[in-house]
Design a protein around this motif. Structure first.
Motif, short mmCIF file in Angstrom:
data_model
loop_
_atom_site.label_atom_id
_atom_site.label_comp_id
_atom_site.label_asym_id
_atom_site.label_seq_id
_atom_site.Cartn_x
_atom_site.Cartn_y
_atom_site.Cartn_z
N MET A 1 -25.55 -4.21 4.75
CA MET A 1 -25.52 -2.77 4.51
C MET A 1 -24.88 -2.04 5.68
N ASP A 2 -25.16 -2.50 6.92
CA ASP A 2 -24.59 -1.82 8.09
C ASP A 2 -23.08 -1.90 8.08
N ASP A 3 -22.54 -3.11 7.68
CA ASP A 3 -21.09 -3.29 7.64
C ASP A 3 -20.46 -2.36 6.62
N ILE A 4 -21.09 -2.26 5.44
CA ILE A 4 -20.56 -1.39 4.40
C ILE A 4 -20.60 0.06 4.86
N GLY A 5 -21.75 0.44 5.44
CA GLY A 5 -21.86 1.81 5.92
C GLY A 5 -20.83 2.13 6.99
N GLY A 6 -20.52 1.15 7.84
CA GLY A 6 -19.53 1.37 8.88
C GLY A 6 -18.14 1.58 8.31
N ARG A 7 -17.80 0.78 7.30
CA ARG A 7 -16.49 0.94 6.68
C ARG A 7 -16.39 2.27 5.93
N GLU A 8 -17.51 2.69 5.31
CA GLU A 8 -17.51 3.97 4.60
C GLU A 8 -17.20 5.11 5.56
N LYS A 9 -17.76 5.02 6.79
CA LYS A 9 -17.60 6.10 7.75
C LYS A 9 -16.28 6.01 8.50
N ALA A 10 -15.59 4.87 8.45
CA ALA A 10 -14.35 4.70 9.21
C ALA A 10 -13.27 5.66 8.73
N ILE A 11 -13.24 5.93 7.44
CA ILE A 11 -12.27 6.86 6.88
C ILE A 11 -13.03 8.08 6.37
N PRO A 12 -12.76 9.27 6.89
CA PRO A 12 -13.46 10.46 6.41
C PRO A 12 -13.30 10.63 4.90
N THR A 13 -14.33 11.12 4.26
CA THR A 13 -14.32 11.27 2.80
C THR A 13 -13.13 12.08 2.31
N ASN A 14 -12.79 13.15 3.03
CA ASN A 14 -11.72 14.01 2.55
C ASN A 14 -10.32 13.42 2.76
N LEU A 15 -10.24 12.24 3.38
CA LEU A 15 -8.94 11.60 3.58
C LEU A 15 -8.71 10.41 2.65
N ARG A 16 -9.75 9.92 2.02
CA ARG A 16 -9.62 8.67 1.26
C ARG A 16 -8.63 8.77 0.11
N LEU A 17 -8.74 9.83 -0.67
CA LEU A 17 -7.82 9.98 -1.80
C LEU A 17 -6.38 10.12 -1.31
N LEU A 18 -6.18 10.88 -0.23
CA LEU A 18 -4.83 11.07 0.29
C LEU A 18 -4.24 9.77 0.82
N LEU A 19 -5.05 8.99 1.54
CA LEU A 19 -4.56 7.72 2.08
C LEU A 19 -4.25 6.73 0.96
N LEU A 20 -5.04 6.78 -0.10
CA LEU A 20 -4.78 5.91 -1.24
C LEU A 20 -3.46 6.28 -1.91
N LEU A 21 -3.24 7.57 -2.14
CA LEU A 21 -1.97 8.02 -2.74
C LEU A 21 -0.79 7.69 -1.83
N GLU A 22 -0.99 7.83 -0.53
CA GLU A 22 0.07 7.51 0.43
C GLU A 22 0.45 6.03 0.34
N GLU A 23 -0.54 5.16 0.20
CA GLU A 23 -0.26 3.73 0.12
C GLU A 23 0.46 3.37 -1.17
N ILE A 24 0.05 3.97 -2.27
CA ILE A 24 0.71 3.71 -3.55
C ILE A 24 2.16 4.19 -3.50
N ALA A 25 2.38 5.35 -2.89
CA ALA A 25 3.75 5.86 -2.75
C ALA A 25 4.58 4.97 -1.84
N ARG A 26 3.96 4.46 -0.78
CA ARG A 26 4.68 3.60 0.17
C ARG A 26 5.14 2.31 -0.49
N VAL A 27 4.25 1.70 -1.29
CA VAL A 27 4.58 0.43 -1.95
C VAL A 27 5.65 0.64 -3.01
N GLY A 28 5.54 1.74 -3.76
CA GLY A 28 6.56 2.06 -4.75
C GLY A 28 6.57 1.16 -5.96
N ALA A 29 5.45 0.52 -6.26
CA ALA A 29 5.34 -0.36 -7.42
C ALA A 29 3.89 -0.32 -7.89
N PRO A 30 3.63 -0.68 -9.15
CA PRO A 30 2.24 -0.71 -9.62
C PRO A 30 1.35 -1.51 -8.68
#
Length: 257
Positions: A1-30
């Protein structure tokens, strides 16, 4: 649980969607949630929840395999709006105006969308005889210079799927409607690194296009010249290739810098 909680906190909640969209755009493929999470490092349930939310809101769409996702309509519109922002567009139009002034024919920038190439910007020739294709017009992939330029950048497997399933409808007597003939034409484009339209889309019109690359050398958009055959030939347009490629490089820098 501690490991999961640590990873959850590593990326702020308000950045997760943006970082995900950024990665999909960077890859440029499904992309699958698993592949995205190799970069983000979030718990699997969190990543799947983000993908699901983005799909619900129209920013992502599920690919035909049912497992991977690509840019949805809202994300595509977002990218167009960013490229059309006043700062970018002002400089882009300056480049297009200078190119049109040098060449004397209409120049335009087009971006690939789901159903064809969409004109993002254009500067008209001063000649009274001109082809009217306003900003926002969507033109087919298979019979336009910009469309064939885009098709030439697809991986061979994806190009094959397109050729086997797309409706290659004739626009003129010169439109390539045979998949094998179009494949050979696309292979020539890959070799030459520019594409032409010799009255394939519209009778009495010729065009030439070069790619505008992103920072990973993927096609971001195209730069084209088109003109009536009463005034120029394909050969006349090819004589401007060096000038066209220089302008394409300038347009790439405008977006990336």
């Amino acid at each position: 649980m501690d490991d999961i909680g640590g990873r959850e906190k590593a990326i702020p909640t308000n950045l997760r969607l943006l970082l995900l969209l950024e990665e999909i755009a960077r890859v440029g493929a499904p992309m699958t949630p698993t592949a995205a999470n190799e970069v983000l490092g979030l718990p699997k349930p969190t990543v799947h929840r983000l993908f699901h939310r983005l799909e619900q809101e129209g920013f992502l769409q599920r690919d035909i395999d049912g497992r991977s996702y690509s840019a949805g309509q809202r994300l595509r519109k977002l990218s167009v709006n960013v490229l059309s922002s006043s700062r970018v567009r002002t400089v882009r139009l300056a480049v297009l105006n200078a190119l049109t002034e040098d060449i004397g024919e209409t120049c335009n920038v087009a971006m690939p969308d789901r159903d064809g190439m969409v004109y993002l910007d254009r500067v008209e020739t001063k000649w009274p005889l001109r082809i009217q294709l306003p900003v926002g017009t969507t033109v087919p992939f298979h019979c336009t210079a910009s469309g064939k330029m885009y098709l030439s950048t697809l991986p061979s497997r994806m190009l094959g799927k397109y050729l086997s399933s797309a409706a290659l409808e004739p626009q003129t007597a010169r439109t390539l409607t045979d998949p094998d003939a179009l494949r050979h034409a696309i292979e020539d484009v890959r070799t030459l690194e520019y594409s032409t339209d010799d009255e394939e889309f519209m009778e009495g019109m010729v065009a030439i296009a070069v790619p505008i690359w992103d920072d990973q050398q993927r096609l971001m958009s195209t730069l084209s010249i088109h003109a009536p055959t009463q005034r120029v030939t394909i050969g006349d347009l090819e004589a401007h290739l060096d000038r066209l490629r220089t302008a394409a490089g300038d347009l790439s820098e405008i977006v990336l810098r």
